[in-house]
Design a protein around this motif. Structure first.
Motif, PDB file in Angstrom:
ATOM      1  N   ARG A   1     -37.556  23.816  32.293  1.00 28.21           N
ATOM      2  CA  ARG A   1     -37.964  22.602  32.165  1.00 28.21           C
ATOM      3  C   ARG A   1     -36.899  21.634  31.625  1.00 28.21           C
ATOM      4  N   ASN A   2     -36.268  22.230  30.617  1.00 27.65           N
ATOM      5  CA  ASN A   2     -34.947  21.362  30.022  1.00 27.65           C
ATOM      6  C   ASN A   2     -34.062  21.180  30.842  1.00 27.65           C
ATOM      7  N   VAL A   3     -33.512  22.174  31.739  1.00 21.65           N
ATOM      8  CA  VAL A   3     -32.452  21.689  32.683  1.00 21.65           C
ATOM      9  C   VAL A   3     -32.826  20.738  33.685  1.00 21.65           C
ATOM     10  N   LEU A   4     -34.221  20.876  34.090  1.00 17.29           N
ATOM     11  CA  LEU A   4     -34.725  19.932  35.307  1.00 17.29           C
ATOM     12  C   LEU A   4     -34.706  18.722  34.750  1.00 17.29           C
ATOM     13  N   VAL A   5     -35.212  18.408  33.555  1.00 15.88           N
ATOM     14  CA  VAL A   5     -35.285  17.140  32.701  1.00 15.88           C
ATOM     15  C   VAL A   5     -33.750  16.286  32.566  1.00 15.88           C
ATOM     16  N   GLY A   6     -32.881  17.399  32.239  1.00 18.49           N
ATOM     17  CA  GLY A   6     -31.606  16.930  32.079  1.00 18.49           C
ATOM     18  C   GLY A   6     -30.935  16.331  33.554  1.00 18.49           C
ATOM     19  N   LEU A   7     -31.359  17.207  34.409  1.00 18.39           N
ATOM     20  CA  LEU A   7     -30.757  16.795  35.800  1.00 18.39           C
ATOM     21  C   LEU A   7     -31.437  15.262  36.148  1.00 18.39           C
TER      22      LEU A   7
ATOM     23  N   ARG B   1     -23.952  15.991  48.003  1.00 22.54           N
ATOM     24  CA  ARG B   1     -24.890  16.441  47.308  1.00 22.54           C
ATOM     25  C   ARG B   1     -24.755  17.643  46.401  1.00 22.54           C
ATOM     26  N   LEU B   2     -24.138  18.507  46.878  1.00 22.33           N
ATOM     27  CA  LEU B   2     -23.854  19.914  46.003  1.00 22.33           C
ATOM     28  C   LEU B   2     -22.765  19.404  44.969  1.00 22.33           C
ATOM     29  N   ARG B   3     -21.667  18.767  45.614  1.00 22.94           N
ATOM     30  CA  ARG B   3     -20.636  18.445  44.699  1.00 22.94           C
ATOM     31  C   ARG B   3     -21.023  17.631  43.574  1.00 22.94           C
ATOM     32  N   MET B   4     -21.957  16.663  43.730  1.00 26.90           N
ATOM     33  CA  MET B   4     -22.354  15.887  42.709  1.00 26.90           C
ATOM     34  C   MET B   4     -23.353  16.659  41.615  1.00 26.90           C
ATOM     35  N   LEU B   5     -24.059  17.552  42.077  1.00 30.03           N
ATOM     36  CA  LEU B   5     -24.769  18.424  41.317  1.00 30.03           C
ATOM     37  C   LEU B   5     -23.881  19.281  40.480  1.00 30.03           C
ATOM     38  N   LEU B   6     -22.921  20.030  40.941  1.00 29.10           N
ATOM     39  CA  LEU B   6     -21.749  20.713  40.205  1.00 29.10           C
ATOM     40  C   LEU B   6     -20.964  19.788  39.025  1.00 29.10           C
TER      41      LEU B   6
ATOM     42  N   VAL C   1     -29.916  12.003  34.731  1.00 22.61           N
ATOM     43  CA  VAL C   1     -28.595  11.452  34.754  1.00 22.61           C
ATOM     44  C   VAL C   1     -28.768   9.937  35.266  1.00 22.61           C
ATOM     45  N   ASP C   2     -27.911   8.997  34.673  1.00 23.04           N
ATOM     46  CA  ASP C   2     -27.857   7.782  34.759  1.00 23.04           C
ATOM     47  C   ASP C   2     -27.741   7.352  36.349  1.00 23.04           C
ATOM     48  N   PRO C   3     -28.565   6.633  37.110  1.00 26.25           N
ATOM     49  CA  PRO C   3     -28.339   6.261  38.356  1.00 26.25           C
ATOM     50  C   PRO C   3     -27.123   5.670  38.866  1.00 26.25           C
ATOM     51  N   ALA C   4     -26.448   4.834  37.949  1.00 26.27           N
ATOM     52  CA  ALA C   4     -25.202   4.309  37.932  1.00 26.27           C
ATOM     53  C   ALA C   4     -24.026   5.161  38.120  1.00 26.27           C
ATOM     54  N   VAL C   5     -24.240   6.424  37.613  1.00 24.92           N
ATOM     55  CA  VAL C   5     -23.239   7.437  37.656  1.00 24.92           C
ATOM     56  C   VAL C   5     -23.371   8.144  39.186  1.00 24.92           C
ATOM     57  N   ARG C   6     -24.421   8.224  39.431  1.00 20.93           N
ATOM     58  CA  ARG C   6     -24.621   8.942  40.781  1.00 20.93           C
ATOM     59  C   ARG C   6     -24.303   8.050  41.945  1.00 20.93           C
ATOM     60  N   ASP C   7     -24.486   6.680  41.709  1.00 20.42           N
ATOM     61  CA  ASP C   7     -23.949   5.825  42.745  1.00 20.42           C
ATOM     62  C   ASP C   7     -22.213   5.846  42.608  1.00 20.42           C
ATOM     63  N   ALA C   8     -21.702   5.786  41.656  1.00 21.15           N
ATOM     64  CA  ALA C   8     -20.336   5.805  41.424  1.00 21.15           C
ATOM     65  C   ALA C   8     -19.739   7.269  42.057  1.00 21.15           C
TER      66      ALA C   8
ATOM     67  N   GLU D   1     -23.870  16.022  37.807  1.00 22.89           N
ATOM     68  CA  GLU D   1     -25.120  15.864  37.200  1.00 22.89           C
ATOM     69  C   GLU D   1     -25.215  17.164  36.041  1.00 22.89           C
ATOM     70  N   LEU D   2     -24.742  18.257  36.617  1.00 24.06           N
ATOM     71  CA  LEU D   2     -24.654  19.423  35.515  1.00 24.06           C
ATOM     72  C   LEU D   2     -24.099  19.193  34.209  1.00 24.06           C
ATOM     73  N   PRO D   3     -22.846  18.678  34.308  1.00 23.76           N
ATOM     74  CA  PRO D   3     -22.001  18.351  33.055  1.00 23.76           C
ATOM     75  C   PRO D   3     -22.780  17.206  32.308  1.00 23.76           C
ATOM     76  N   GLN D   4     -23.307  16.456  32.854  1.00 22.69           N
ATOM     77  CA  GLN D   4     -24.182  15.362  31.958  1.00 22.69           C
ATOM     78  C   GLN D   4     -25.561  15.802  31.508  1.00 22.69           C
ATOM     79  N   ALA D   5     -25.954  16.999  32.124  1.00 27.15           N
ATOM     80  CA  ALA D   5     -27.344  17.416  31.637  1.00 27.15           C
ATOM     81  C   ALA D   5     -27.235  18.294  30.493  1.00 27.15           C
ATOM     82  N   VAL D   6     -25.839  18.808  29.947  1.00 27.22           N
ATOM     83  CA  VAL D   6     -25.582  19.526  28.798  1.00 27.22           C
ATOM     84  C   VAL D   6     -26.497  19.442  27.773  1.00 27.22           C
ATOM     85  N   PRO D   7     -26.605  18.223  27.196  1.00 28.66           N
ATOM     86  CA  PRO D   7     -27.426  17.799  25.999  1.00 28.66           C
ATOM     87  C   PRO D   7     -28.834  18.471  26.120  1.00 28.66           C
ATOM     88  N   ALA D   8     -29.405  18.277  27.251  1.00 29.28           N
ATOM     89  CA  ALA D   8     -30.741  18.696  27.514  1.00 29.28           C
ATOM     90  C   ALA D   8     -30.786  20.346  27.592  1.00 29.28           C
TER      91      ALA D   8
END
Length: 241
Positions: free
Chosen positions: A110-116, A134-139, A119-126, A142-149
């Motif tokens: 749950r926490n990993v999924l919530v963290g992913l 998609r896979l590169r964005m995840l690794l 992620v700010d949509p603006a970061v994904r757009d950038a 998205e995963l680095p920014q999900a670290v707090p969660a």
């Protein structure tokens, strides 16, 4: 002269250095057993939870079944789960370890999924503008920014696992739960209190270590002003360029 109850309390104190001196080897052995079970269970659960959560994030249709499955496992009473697992495993340690991993999965997924998902949509757009798939964005994003969660999930799972290890006493492998059970059977207050305080100390120490690890892995949260949950889109673009 002291009355009977006072003498009984003095003869059976809740805190006793003499108990530690006489039973130091047992206390150390069960504390090490408790700590090793906790660390191993949380690490295994994390290794399983991370790809499950990533899959649920990449394929939103699977998020419901993944969360429902881990949720159903989490609702099984611990005593019943250990009793059901015991005939299927070769050792008591395996029985307890499997049960602990099952209970840690829901919290971590749950926490990993919530963290992913957070992620700010603006970061994904950038990242898309820079040609990220998609896979590169995840690794890479998205995963680095999900670290707090993720760290929050690890802290919750670790603290709850420290408590659940004691239930392993039902199959004869409960770490400090062995001391608690022995103390309850003999009504030995010092043994019960020693095991309880050591469980609290393990939980607090593990939580502190993970909290410090989270600070090291999220330097952007230590900046001046109001903390942000994730880096800004401009920072992300600069890091990944």
């Amino acid at each position: 002269m002291p009355s009977g109850p006072v003498l009984a309390a003095a003869a059976n104190p809740w805190f006793s250095w003499e108990y530690l001196e006489r039973n130091g080897a047992d206390v150390l052995r069960f504390t090490q057993q408790h700590a090793s079970l906790t660390v191993q269970a949380v690490l295994i659960a994390f290794v399983v939870a991370l790809p499950l959560a990533a899959l649920a994030h990449l394929r939103p249709r699977l998020a419901g079944p993944v969360l429902a499955g881990t949720g159903v496992l989490y609702t099984i009473p611990s005593l019943a789960l250990f009793a059901l697992l015991a005939p299927l495993t070769s050792t008591s340690r395996e029985t307890v370890l499997i049960g602990l991993v099952v209970y840690a999965l829901l919290v971590l997924v749950r926490n990993v999924l919530v963290g992913l998902q957070g992620v700010d949509p603006a970061v994904r757009d950038a990242a898309r503008g820079m040609g990220y798939g998609r896979l590169r964005m995840l690794l890479s994003v998205e995963l680095p920014q999900a670290v707090p969660a993720v760290v929050t999930g690890l802290r919750l799972a670790t603290v709850s696992t420290v408590a659940l290890v004691t239930v392993g006493v039902v199959v004869g492998y409960g770490g400090l739960g062995q001391l608690m059970f022995r103390g309850f059977r003999s009504s030995y207050h010092a043994e019960i209190m020693t095991a309880t305080m050591l469980c609290l100390a393990l939980a607090l120490l593990a939580d502190l270590v993970l909290a410090l690890l989270g600070r090291v892995l999220t330097p952007w949260l230590r900046g001046s002003g109001a903390p942000r949950a994730v880096p800004s889109a401009r920072e992300e673009a600069a890091w990944t360029s």
